[in-house]
Design a protein around this motif. Structure first.
Motif, PDB file in Angstrom:
ATOM      1  N   SER A  67     -28.206  11.182  -4.232  1.00 38.16           N
ATOM      2  CA  SER A  67     -26.767  11.328  -4.421  1.00 38.16           C
ATOM      3  C   SER A  67     -26.158  12.079  -3.250  1.00 38.16           C
ATOM      4  O   SER A  67     -26.783  12.953  -2.646  1.00 38.16           O
ATOM      5  CB  SER A  67     -26.496  12.098  -5.709  1.00 38.16           C
ATOM      6  OG  SER A  67     -25.128  12.385  -5.832  1.00 38.16           O
ATOM      7  N   SER A  68     -24.926  11.753  -2.939  1.00 41.25           N
ATOM      8  CA  SER A  68     -24.208  12.480  -1.893  1.00 41.25           C
ATOM      9  C   SER A  68     -23.570  13.759  -2.433  1.00 41.25           C
ATOM     10  O   SER A  68     -23.008  14.546  -1.674  1.00 41.25           O
ATOM     11  CB  SER A  68     -23.130  11.577  -1.275  1.00 41.25           C
ATOM     12  OG  SER A  68     -22.208  11.188  -2.279  1.00 41.25           O
ATOM     13  N   GLU A  69     -23.667  13.976  -3.724  1.00 41.36           N
ATOM     14  CA  GLU A  69     -23.135  15.188  -4.354  1.00 41.36           C
ATOM     15  C   GLU A  69     -24.010  16.391  -3.989  1.00 41.36           C
ATOM     16  O   GLU A  69     -25.225  16.249  -3.842  1.00 41.36           O
ATOM     17  CB  GLU A  69     -23.107  15.039  -5.881  1.00 41.36           C
ATOM     18  CG  GLU A  69     -22.257  13.908  -6.393  1.00 41.36           C
ATOM     19  CD  GLU A  69     -20.777  14.209  -6.312  1.00 41.36           C
ATOM     20  OE1 GLU A  69     -20.382  15.372  -6.491  1.00 41.36           O
ATOM     21  OE2 GLU A  69     -20.016  13.255  -6.048  1.00 41.36           O
ATOM     22  N   THR A  97     -24.606  14.188 -11.830  1.00 42.27           N
ATOM     23  CA  THR A  97     -24.195  14.119 -10.430  1.00 42.27           C
ATOM     24  C   THR A  97     -25.280  13.462  -9.573  1.00 42.27           C
ATOM     25  O   THR A  97     -25.220  13.509  -8.356  1.00 42.27           O
ATOM     26  CB  THR A  97     -23.845  15.519  -9.878  1.00 42.27           C
ATOM     27  OG1 THR A  97     -24.966  16.382 -10.048  1.00 42.27           O
ATOM     28  CG2 THR A  97     -22.634  16.100 -10.596  1.00 42.27           C
ATOM     29  N   SER A 133     -33.271   6.729  -4.173  1.00 37.90           N
ATOM     30  CA  SER A 133     -31.890   7.028  -3.793  1.00 37.90           C
ATOM     31  C   SER A 133     -31.576   8.501  -3.989  1.00 37.90           C
ATOM     32  O   SER A 133     -32.164   9.179  -4.813  1.00 37.90           O
ATOM     33  CB  SER A 133     -30.918   6.167  -4.603  1.00 37.90           C
ATOM     34  OG  SER A 133     -31.027   6.479  -5.971  1.00 37.90           O
ATOM     35  N   SER A 147     -27.697  10.012  -8.415  1.00 36.54           N
ATOM     36  CA  SER A 147     -27.417   8.602  -8.108  1.00 36.54           C
ATOM     37  C   SER A 147     -28.064   7.677  -9.137  1.00 36.54           C
ATOM     38  O   SER A 147     -28.106   6.472  -8.937  1.00 36.54           O
ATOM     39  CB  SER A 147     -27.944   8.273  -6.705  1.00 36.54           C
ATOM     40  OG  SER A 147     -29.356   8.440  -6.678  1.00 36.54           O
TER      41      SER A 147
END
Length: 183
Positions: free
Chosen positions: A163-165, A93, A161, A95
Motif C-alpha cells: 500500500s502507498s499508505e 489501509t 503488493s 492494498s
C-alpha cells in the motif's frame, strides 16, 4: 396590641397543614419498578500490518484466534438479557482485500452463528457494522449460549503488493451493548 392569631386558630391551621401535606405511603410501588440497565463492553481487537500479511504467502489465513466469552455463563444473567447489539469497526489501509470471519461457539465447540466481514483495500473508508440480537434481530439464544469466539482473517489478495499508505494495516474492533431486565 391586638392578637393577630388566637391560639385555637393557630392550632387549627397547623393541623390542616399537617393533614393536607401527608398522604398514605404506597410501599407496593417496588412491584411496579422496572430497571433495565445497558451494559457496554469491548469483545476483541485485531490488528495486523501489511508486512505480516504478505509474509504468510503460502496460506491465505494471516490471523486465527479464539477468545473466551463468559458474559452469559451465569443463568441469572442469561435469563435477564432483553436485547443486544454487537458492533464491528473495520479499518483497512493495506492494498489487500480481506475477509474476517467471526464464529460464535457454544461450550461444545458447535457453531451457533457466523459473521463474515469483507474489507476492501485502501483507500477505503472506515466501516461500522451493527448486528442486533433480540426483537427485530437475530435470536438471543446465540448470545446466551456463546462461550467462545473464533476469529479468522484471510488475505483475498496477493502476497506482494504494498500500500502507498503510511504504516498500512488492518484493524477490526468489536464491542457490544446489552440491555438487561434486573427485576
Amino acid at each position: 396590641m391586638k392578637k393577630l392569631l388566637s391560639p385555637h386558630l393557630l392550632l387549627a391551621v397547623a393541623a390542616m397543614l399537617i393533614l393536607s401535606c401527608s398522604e398514605e405511603q404506597d410501599f407496593d410501588q417496588f412491584d411496579d419498578l422496572n430497571v433495565t440497565p445497558t451494559v457496554a463492553s469491548s469483545i476483541f481487537y485485531l490488528e495486523s500490518d501489511e508486512e505480516f500479511i504478505n509474509s504468510v504467502s503460502a496460506v491465505s489465513t494471516f490471523y486465527a484466534q479464539t477468545f473466551n466469552f463468559d458474559a452469559f455463563n451465569e443463568q441469572f444473567v442469561a435469563e435477564r438479557l432483553l436485547e443486544g447489539t454487537i458492533s464491528y469497526e473495520l479499518e483497512n489501509t493495506t492494498s489487500k482485500t480481506l475477509n474476517i470471519t467471526i464464529e460464535f461457539l457454544d461450550e461444545g465447540g458447535n457453531i451457533l452463528d457466523t459473521e463474515s466481514l469483507s474489507i476492501d483495500p485502501a483507500p477505503a473508508q472506515t466501516e461500522t457494522l451493527e448486528v442486533d440480537y433480540g426483537p427485530g434481530g437475530k435470536s438471543l439464544d446465540i448470545l446466551t449460549n456463546t462461550s467462545t469466539f473464533r476469529v479468522t482473517g484471510n488475505n483475498l489478495g496477493d502476497a506482494t503488493s504494498i500500500s502507498s499508505e503510511p504504516d498500512p494495516k488492518v484493524i477490526v474492533r468489536s464491542a457490544a451493548e446489552f440491555l438487561f431486565r434486573l427485576k
